[in-house]
Design an enzyme around this catalytic site. Structure first.
Site, short mmCIF file in Angstrom:
data_model
loop_
_atom_site.label_atom_id
_atom_site.label_comp_id
_atom_site.label_asym_id
_atom_site.label_seq_id
_atom_site.Cartn_x
_atom_site.Cartn_y
_atom_site.Cartn_z
N LYS A 1 0.75 -0.96 0.13
CA LYS A 1 0.04 -0.08 -0.09
C LYS A 1 0.79 1.27 0.06
O LYS A 1 0.63 2.22 -0.83
CB LYS A 1 -0.94 -0.05 1.22
CG LYS A 1 -1.70 -1.25 1.40
CD LYS A 1 -2.64 -1.18 2.65
CE LYS A 1 -1.76 -1.09 3.84
NZ LYS A 1 -1.45 -2.32 4.31
N ARG B 1 -8.43 1.06 10.36
CA ARG B 1 -8.06 -0.56 10.45
C ARG B 1 -9.17 -1.39 11.14
O ARG B 1 -8.96 -2.32 11.52
CB ARG B 1 -6.69 -0.47 11.17
CG ARG B 1 -5.58 -0.90 10.28
CD ARG B 1 -4.29 -0.73 11.20
NE ARG B 1 -3.23 -1.52 10.74
CZ ARG B 1 -2.16 -0.77 10.06
NH1 ARG B 1 -2.34 0.45 9.62
NH2 ARG B 1 -1.22 -1.39 9.55
N ARG C 1 11.93 -6.04 3.94
CA ARG C 1 11.51 -4.74 3.74
C ARG C 1 12.45 -3.81 4.38
O ARG C 1 12.87 -4.14 5.43
CB ARG C 1 10.05 -4.54 4.36
CG ARG C 1 9.81 -3.04 4.16
CD ARG C 1 8.29 -2.68 4.28
NE ARG C 1 7.50 -3.09 5.61
CZ ARG C 1 6.36 -2.70 5.71
NH1 ARG C 1 5.77 -2.46 4.87
NH2 ARG C 1 5.92 -3.08 7.05
N ARG D 1 12.25 -2.06 10.16
CA ARG D 1 11.43 -1.92 11.41
C ARG D 1 11.00 -2.91 12.32
O ARG D 1 11.42 -4.06 12.02
CB ARG D 1 10.09 -1.63 10.72
CG ARG D 1 9.81 -0.04 10.09
CD ARG D 1 8.43 -0.28 9.32
NE ARG D 1 7.37 -0.80 9.79
CZ ARG D 1 6.13 -0.85 9.32
NH1 ARG D 1 6.00 -0.21 8.02
NH2 ARG D 1 5.09 -1.18 9.55
N ARG E 1 0.58 -9.11 13.67
CA ARG E 1 0.01 -8.06 12.56
C ARG E 1 -0.87 -8.74 11.64
O ARG E 1 -1.99 -8.44 11.34
CB ARG E 1 1.27 -7.32 12.07
CG ARG E 1 1.96 -6.17 12.90
CD ARG E 1 3.05 -5.76 12.29
NE ARG E 1 3.15 -5.06 10.72
CZ ARG E 1 4.02 -5.08 10.17
NH1 ARG E 1 5.17 -5.64 10.58
NH2 ARG E 1 4.04 -4.34 9.07
P1 ADP Z 1 1.81 -2.13 7.70
O1 ADP Z 1 3.09 -2.00 6.96
O2 ADP Z 1 1.35 -3.16 8.68
O3 ADP Z 1 0.54 -1.53 6.62
P2 ADP Z 1 1.81 0.59 9.08
O4 ADP Z 1 3.07 1.16 8.60
O5 ADP Z 1 0.49 0.99 8.18
O6 ADP Z 1 2.21 -0.88 8.72
O7 ADP Z 1 1.60 0.61 10.53
C1 ADP Z 1 2.50 0.23 11.57
C2 ADP Z 1 1.66 0.00 12.83
O8 ADP Z 1 1.21 1.45 13.16
C3 ADP Z 1 0.72 -0.94 12.99
O9 ADP Z 1 1.05 -2.41 12.96
C4 ADP Z 1 0.00 -0.46 14.15
O10 ADP Z 1 0.56 -0.65 15.47
C5 ADP Z 1 -0.10 1.08 13.97
N1 ADP Z 1 -1.22 1.68 13.36
C6 ADP Z 1 -0.87 2.20 11.91
N2 ADP Z 1 -2.11 2.51 11.55
C7 ADP Z 1 -3.35 2.25 12.48
C8 ADP Z 1 -4.60 2.26 12.79
N3 ADP Z 1 -5.24 2.87 11.76
N4 ADP Z 1 -5.17 2.01 13.96
C9 ADP Z 1 -4.42 1.60 14.82
N5 ADP Z 1 -2.93 1.17 14.77
C10 ADP Z 1 -2.43 1.91 13.59
#
Ligand code: ADP
Ligand code: ZN
Length: 209
Positions: free
Chosen positions: A13, A88, A122, A155, A166
């Site tokens: 994404k 989410r 990644r 990360r 996750r």
């Molecule tokens: P990914 O690569 O898993 O899509 P993101 O960079 O979008 O990860 O998000 C990393 C972390 O930030 C998530 O695992 C969560 O802990 C937190 N996070 C991000 N967006 C949200 C959200 N909308 N609600 C709750 N936690 C969030």
């Protein structure tokens, strides 16, 4: 155009969003990037969310909703945006409907095996959130981001234990949003397995861009 990017962690994404903003001329708003910036700055928000994020859990809805609501009030998001990583949960989606009206929700479709392969390699820029993959799309050899000079790093939540958590959290809390938005006629499915260029073409075609 007001868009949400939906899909499991590692679906690509963020990578596609960085490419799509060039076409859409709208900001890429990633809640994950905002949280990571807060952590790097050791702000009160960052201190609060660091442990949750590193372990692969979700930040609470109230905190996340308030953050996005504020961000969408900024002028650059008035005409359109790409929301990446929000909503989410169903409560987040309900809240978003109260302060913005979406045009489309793009669902990045990929099996778990693909997700694990992507997350395990990644690399992310600490400053601008740009993404690479150790094998498929390597970062510059010196580990320095060619866009902003930040450091390409792994990360904490891309380590194996956090990745499994996750994925579990995604299945339980986020995947129900697919049905939620499909029922509203907003969902556009994109096959997230090919390379970025191919996905970008499919994305543009699906949205008539
Ligand atoms: P990914 O690569 O898993 O899509 P993101 O960079 O979008 O990860 O998000 C990393 C972390 O930030 C998530 O695992 C969560 O802990 C937190 N996070 C991000 N967006 C949200 C959200 N909308 N609600 C709750 N936690 C969030
Ligand atoms: Zn960078």
């Amino acid at each position: 155009m007001k868009l949400v990017f939906l899909g499991p962690p590692g679906a690509g994404k963020g990578t596609l969003a960085v490419r799509a903003v060039e076409t859409l001329k709208a900001p890429h708003i990633s809640t994950g990037n905002i949280f990571r910036e807060a952590i790097a700055a050791m702000s009160p928000l960052g201190v609060k969310v660091k442990g949750i994020i590193d372990s692969g859990g979700l930040v609470d809805d109230d905190t996340t909703i308030a953050l996005v609501r504020e961000r969408l009030e900024r002028g650059d998001a008035a005409a359109g945006y790409i929301l990446d990583g929000f909503p989410r949960t169903i409560p987040q989606a309900d809240a978003l409907a109260g302060f913005s009206t979406l045009d489309r929700v793009v669902n990045f479709d990929i099996p778990d095996a693909g997700v694990l392969e992507r997350l395990s390699g990644r690399r992310v820029c600490r400053k601008c959130g740009r993404n690479w993959h150790a094998t498929f799309n390597p970062p510059p050899a010196d580990g320095v981001c060619d866009k902003c000079g930040g450091e390409a790093y792994v990360r904490d939540d891309d380590r194996p234990q956090a990745v499994q958590k996750r994925l579990d959290v995604y299945r339980a809390q986020t995947e129900p949003l697919i049905g939620y938005y499909r029922a509203q006629g907003l969902l556009v499915d994109i096959d997230a397995r090919p390379g970025v260029d191919e996905i970008l073409s499919a994305f543009k075609a699906a949205l008539g861009l």
